[in-house]
Scaffold this active site. Sequence first.
Site, PDB file in Angstrom:
ATOM      1  CB  CYS A   1      -0.994  -0.024   1.162  1.00  0.00           C
ATOM      2  SG  CYS A   1      -2.334   1.175   0.973  1.00  0.00           S
TER       3      CYS A   1
ATOM      4  CG  HIS B   1      -4.277  -3.307   2.222  1.00  0.00           C
ATOM      5  ND1 HIS B   1      -3.357  -2.958   3.183  1.00  0.00           N
ATOM      6  CD2 HIS B   1      -4.844  -2.147   1.792  1.00  0.00           C
ATOM      7  CE1 HIS B   1      -3.371  -1.646   3.350  1.00  0.00           C
ATOM      8  NE2 HIS B   1      -4.268  -1.133   2.518  1.00  0.00           N
TER       9      HIS B   1
ATOM     10  CD  GLU C   1      -2.385  -6.193   4.557  1.00  0.00           C
ATOM     11  OE1 GLU C   1      -2.695  -5.030   4.874  1.00  0.00           O
ATOM     12  OE2 GLU C   1      -1.791  -6.470   3.485  1.00  0.00           O
TER      13      GLU C   1
END
Length: 212
Positions: A81, A185, A187
């Site tokens: 990011c 992202h 994750e």
Amino acid sequence: MKRIGLIDYGMGNLHSVQRAFERLQATVIPVHDAAAMEPCEALVLPGVGAFDPAMARLESSGLADATRSWCDAGRPLLGICLGLQLLFEASDEGVARGLGLLAGRVRALPRTPGHPIPHMGWEPLLPATPSPLLPAGSPEAWVYFVHSYAADPTDPACTTARVDFAGQAITAAVWQGEIGACQFHPEKSGAAGQALLQRWLHWLDQRQEPGA
């Protein structure tokens, strides 16, 4: 088990990134200064927030120069990011100099009716130059974005994935040398994000250290 250094300069979603790597059996080491980088095999530069305050924190802590030295030595790093944006030379978001590890500028997303900014939500990646993050023939990946700016690399070949925004294909992920980064992202991107991080860890297993 891989030792991954997670750069902590006070502006990253560290917990979710750490948990994502721990689920993949990596050891995560918090990195607050250059000395903490030494036992690490790779670094992750996360980030949430604005470009100038992030660079100010990296510079004041000595982490900016330490990260530049790390990458100049050919050691691997993954940006996430804002962490992707900080790798470039400058950003429309502010006036600070970026890390300058990748040539190019981060530009504001185009303001187009019907396409709110920030660009937020799930989108499919558009494959570009193959890389260890997104090899040729990778399955379609829907990933989660939250951003108002996107990188514009000087060398288009370093873009490994794009995403459609307002009819324009903008940078979603980059790869050059030992440096990779995602605007989205991983994750927070479910199975597709986990697969991408797993591919990065597998690449770390396969690579040889310079001079090895």
